[in-house]
Design an enzyme around this catalytic site. Structure first.
Site, PDB file in Angstrom:
ATOM      1  N   HIS A 104     -16.295  70.809  59.205  1.00  0.00           N
ATOM      2  CA  HIS A 104     -15.628  70.570  60.318  1.00  0.00           C
ATOM      3  C   HIS A 104     -16.270  69.995  61.636  1.00  0.00           C
ATOM      4  O   HIS A 104     -17.537  70.082  61.559  1.00  0.00           O
ATOM      5  CB  HIS A 104     -15.140  72.137  60.917  1.00  0.00           C
ATOM      6  CG  HIS A 104     -14.156  72.564  60.168  1.00  0.00           C
ATOM      7  ND1 HIS A 104     -12.783  72.179  59.991  1.00  0.00           N
ATOM      8  CD2 HIS A 104     -14.171  73.841  59.245  1.00  0.00           C
ATOM      9  CE1 HIS A 104     -12.236  73.238  59.209  1.00  0.00           C
ATOM     10  NE2 HIS A 104     -13.025  74.160  58.721  1.00  0.00           N
TER      11      HIS A 104
ATOM     12  N   ASP B  87     -16.689  75.651  48.015  1.00  0.00           N
ATOM     13  CA  ASP B  87     -15.603  75.550  49.172  1.00  0.00           C
ATOM     14  C   ASP B  87     -16.363  74.678  50.266  1.00  0.00           C
ATOM     15  O   ASP B  87     -15.968  75.183  51.644  1.00  0.00           O
ATOM     16  CB  ASP B  87     -15.285  77.112  49.661  1.00  0.00           C
ATOM     17  CG  ASP B  87     -14.105  77.130  50.436  1.00  0.00           C
ATOM     18  OD1 ASP B  87     -13.454  75.707  50.624  1.00  0.00           O
ATOM     19  OD2 ASP B  87     -13.700  78.057  50.798  1.00  0.00           O
TER      20      ASP B  87
ATOM     21  N   ARG C 258     -11.796  65.751  52.960  1.00  0.00           N
ATOM     22  CA  ARG C 258     -11.233  65.507  54.366  1.00  0.00           C
ATOM     23  C   ARG C 258     -10.498  64.283  54.341  1.00  0.00           C
ATOM     24  O   ARG C 258     -10.075  63.713  55.251  1.00  0.00           O
ATOM     25  CB  ARG C 258     -12.177  65.710  55.375  1.00  0.00           C
ATOM     26  CG  ARG C 258     -12.737  67.186  55.497  1.00  0.00           C
ATOM     27  CD  ARG C 258     -11.611  68.309  55.921  1.00  0.00           C
ATOM     28  NE  ARG C 258     -12.036  69.343  56.166  1.00  0.00           N
ATOM     29  CZ  ARG C 258     -11.757  70.652  55.849  1.00  0.00           C
ATOM     30  NH1 ARG C 258     -10.623  70.431  54.938  1.00  0.00           N
ATOM     31  NH2 ARG C 258     -12.389  71.656  56.066  1.00  0.00           N
TER      32      ARG C 258
END
Lengths: 315, 458
Positions: free
Chosen positions: B339, B335, B74
């Site tokens: 979030h 993966d 991110r």
């Protein structure tokens, strides 16, 4: 979980998220109460029931446009003495980006105890139920569930079919795949002992053959043969335009109901529709207005069913 | 127990772990030995100088460091959810010594300078950061990136992860164009027209929940397209996060024909079925709930169960587990997709797809081992030696090798909860569950990067 004692029955949940949470006994007792409250209301004899929800505030949060369900809930809440507050969420704070949880927490902090939630997203009532202290009454979530519609349909069908649905076959015709009504009806009616046959264009019944006690019919005649009652579903016109079916004309030719086709079902089999109808598409205007049609009774039973649910949840 | 993190800029470590089980899939060795690490290298047991810390390794297992081929760190652009620093600490906590950062950052990693910047930030991190560069400029699926520059800057693979290369022609060009770099194209195999508007795997659960269903063909048509293109061009293809038995069968057949294809599967596609969207919380290898009763209001429609591709049905998940067991699936890749809560604790259809995985992947794998679905050696091969080999990294416990390893307690259990995770995000449906396997020590590139009560980092 708070157990809600209601005289001869107990709901173990403080919410009504779908009818799948109700045992057969709960379901039957709820239908009995719905019919009783409907009759008392019609004859102006609600009596003590008019004060059952005094001091209780019910928020109506309809994130999707709805007339009949919202009005039905609002009347039901008022008949029982509750204060009903319409949040008018369609096109208000949602546009400003306020999340569903924030809006519901705001409602809770204003003092409401219960929310009646209609939302385009399947599962939204579950999110509110676990994220707030509100009692949540699902008034339709996406294509998932519409439990009070199933209750009113069950009340209507039970009375029309001689008091019991055991061993009865109910045909559900139309866009089953996108229908929350169909799903909740399947839960409720099969739990009450009925068998379900669904029929519609392939894309609209896909997957339902794997549902226990549900059969997918290849055509309208096969769907109606042996049916004790027929439920037609509303065709969402914008969905039909999206290409899942060839055309409305073709839909009506294959799946539209008229008096002649209804004769494929058992003699006298009644017809239901959750409304609003597209007359001339799902069924003819004549049939909708005929004595075979239970559409008007469904609306009347809707208020009784919602009164029953509100009084059980708020008890 | 004290929990400490180190980083790759620390001094090389020296220590002995006595009496641990040493399991090395690189040579198949498995036995109780003393692990001796001197100045960051594995040494033979006889040559231990004085003053080296000697730790009790009884009951512990030593294995090569884990390597994640699919990590979303991110940074840049999504630092609220994860950073290179926090993501690599999560990696070290989970036993991973290498993470391969996906390029779908903001801006995307589609230029050599951006790749070099991420690599430079990784130098002082708690795990090696390798970079997967974007396959197309801006991940827009129109023109290829400058693959040779990106490879020279350190990219280890190319991918537009989040989407497949949109057209067969461009995918063919990419497989051809990557030839001189020797690096693979990593494909997120999903046909956008079939996947559009879907929210979970098609099947009885989706039918019951009224959520639009994702058909397995969405994966298979891209897998078959890409296999044909890899076969024709001779290009190197890696298919990430496979979720269907049909796609795995196609990969097996292509491997048999000699196509240069490899693949991975996520821990969640192995362990969680589509029924998790309806509130199920048992792993796929356990007897499932019959779903006859009401949905659980606490767990049904949990946005943290939304992933892309969607959680598979149980049959497919078990077929994928067999693929890991027999080696036809080359790697388990997390993966890891952090979030913030406001993107996952929302209506299911509004939830951002993806869940975190670095800190739970190994424990999920160990639960599968405990259930008898995998051998420990097969799990470690899929998490360490095989993925490492795909990006050109060595792994092994032979004397002389750089110490790159994980020490874990297979009998200990831990509860997944916010406070137990070091990732900046906690978006996983495993919260509240208890999993087997506790990592006690992670050594990356000769440095102790994670220490749980072993006393090497204080």
């Amino acid at each position: 979980m708070t157990a809600v004692a209601t005289g001869r029955q107990t709901w173990t949940s403080r919410h009504l998220l779908d009818v799948d949470q109700l045992s057969r006994a709960d379901l039957e007792a709820t239908l009995d109460l719905a019919a009783k409250l409907r009759d008392q209301r019609t004859s102006g004899e609600l009596g003590e029931a008019r004060k059952r929800l005094t001091g209780h505030t019910v928020g109506l949060a309809f994130y999707e446009a709805s007339t009949r369900t919202r009005v039905s809930f609002e009347l039901a809440a008022r008949e029982l003495g509750a204060t009903a507050v319409d949040l008018s969420v369609v096109g208000s704070s949602v546009i400003k980006g306020e999340s569903l949880i924030d809006t519901m927490l705001t409602l809770e902090r204003t003092g409401a105890q219960t929310v009646v939630l209609r939302h385009a997203m399947a599962g939204a009532p579950y999110l509110v139920a676990r994220s707030t202290g509100l009692r949540v009454l699902n008034a339709g979530d996406g294509a998932h569930a519409h439990p009070t519609q199933a209750l009113l349909d069950a009340v209507t069908l039970r009375e029309a079919l001689g008091g019991s649905l055991d061993g009865k076959t109910i045909a559900i015709i139309g866009d089953v795949a996108h229908s929350r009504v169909a799903r909740s009806d399947i839960h409720a009616l099969t739990r009450l002992g009925a068998r379900i046959v669904v029929g519609g264009p392939p894309a609209w019944v896909a997957g339902f053959g794997a549902w226990p006690a549900v059969r997918v019919a290849p055509g309208l005649r096969e769907a109606l043969e042996g049916a004790d009652a027929v439920m037609t579903l509303r065709v969402q016109l914008e969905r039909a335009a999206g290409g899942a079916i060839g055309s409305l004309r073709e839909y009506t030719r294959s799946w539209g109901l008229d008096e002649e086709r209804l004769s494929w079902a058992k003699p006298g089999a009644p017809i239901l529709h959750p409304g609003p109808t597209n007359e001339g598409i799902e069924l003819t205007a004549e049939l909708a207005a005929s004595e075979r049609s239970l559409i008007g009774r469904q609306v009347t039973n809707g208020v009784g069913a919602r009164m029953a649910v509100l009084s059980l949840l708020a008890a | 127990m004290s929990t400490q993190f180190g980083d790759l800029a620390d001094a090389p470590a020296s220590f002995v772990i006595a009496g641990a089980r040493m399991l090395d899939p690189s040579d198949g060795s498995d036995g109780i030995r003393d692990l001796v690490v001197l100045d960051g290298r594995i040494a033979a047991g006889s040559e231990v100088p004085n003053g080296i810390p000697r730790l009790d390794g009884r009951g512990l297992i030593v294995a090569p460091g884990l390597c994640d081929l699919h990590t979303h760190l991110r940074e840049p652009g999504g630092e609220g959810a994860e950073t290179i620093a926090s993501g690599t600490r999560a990696a070290a906590h989970g036993g991973f010594t290498t993470v391969c950062a996906m390029p779908n950052t903001d801006p995307p990693l589609d230029e050599a300078a951006r790749v070099a910047w991420v690599i430079s930030l990784g130098r002082g991190a708690s795990a090696r950061v390798r970079v997967i560069a974007a396959a197309t400029r801006g991940r827009a699926g129109e023109t290829l990136t400058e693959v040779e520059d990106l490879a020279a800057a350190g990219a280890v693979a190319f991918s537009d992860d989040g989407a497949a290369i949109p057209t067969a022609r461009l995918a063919r060009t990419a497989l051809q164009g990557l030839g001189p770099t020797g690096l693979p194209l990593i494909e997120h195999a999903e046909d956008p027209s079939l996947a559009a508007g879907t929210m979970m795997r098609a099947g009885p659960v989706a039918t019951r929940l009224g959520l639009p269903g994702w058909p397995p063909s969405a994966e298979l048509v891209i897998v078959q397209r890409d296999l044909a293109l890899a076969e024709e061009t001779g290009g190197r293809l890696h298919l990430t996060h496979l979720s269907t038995a049909a796609a795995l069968d196609a990969v097996r057949r292509a491997k048999d024909r000699g196509v240069r294809v490899t693949c991975d599967v996520t821990p969640h596609h192995l362990s969680m079925s589509d029924a998790w969207v309806a509130g199920e919380r048992r792993f796929t290898w356990d007897e499932p709930d019959d779903m006859a009763g009401a949905l659980d209001a606490e767990t049904a429609f949990d946005g943290r169960c939304r992933v892309n591709p969607p959680l598979a049905n149980r049959d497919d998940a078990l077929a994928l587990l067999r693929g890991v067991a027999d080696g036809s699936i080359d790697a388990i890749a997390t993966d890891h997709a952090p979030h913030p809560p406001e993107r996952t604790l929302v209506e299911f259809g509004e939830a951002a797809p993806g869940m975190i995985g670095l800190e739970t992947a190994f424990s999920i794998g160990l639960a599968a081992v405990d259930a008898g679905c995998l051998t420990l050696a097969a799990l470690l091969a899929a998490l360490s030696t095989r993925p490492a080999a795909l990006i050109g990294e060595e792994r092994g416990l032979r004397p002389g090798a750089e110490a790159d390893l994980v020490v874990f307690d297979p009998a200990a259990r831990w509860r997944v909860e916010r406070g137990a995770l070091v990732s900046r995000s906690a978006n996983t449906p495993l919260l509240g569950m208890t999993l087997p396997g506790v990592v006690r020590l992670t050594v990356a590139g000769g440095r102790v990067v994670f220490d749980e009560g072993m006393g090497l980092l204080v």
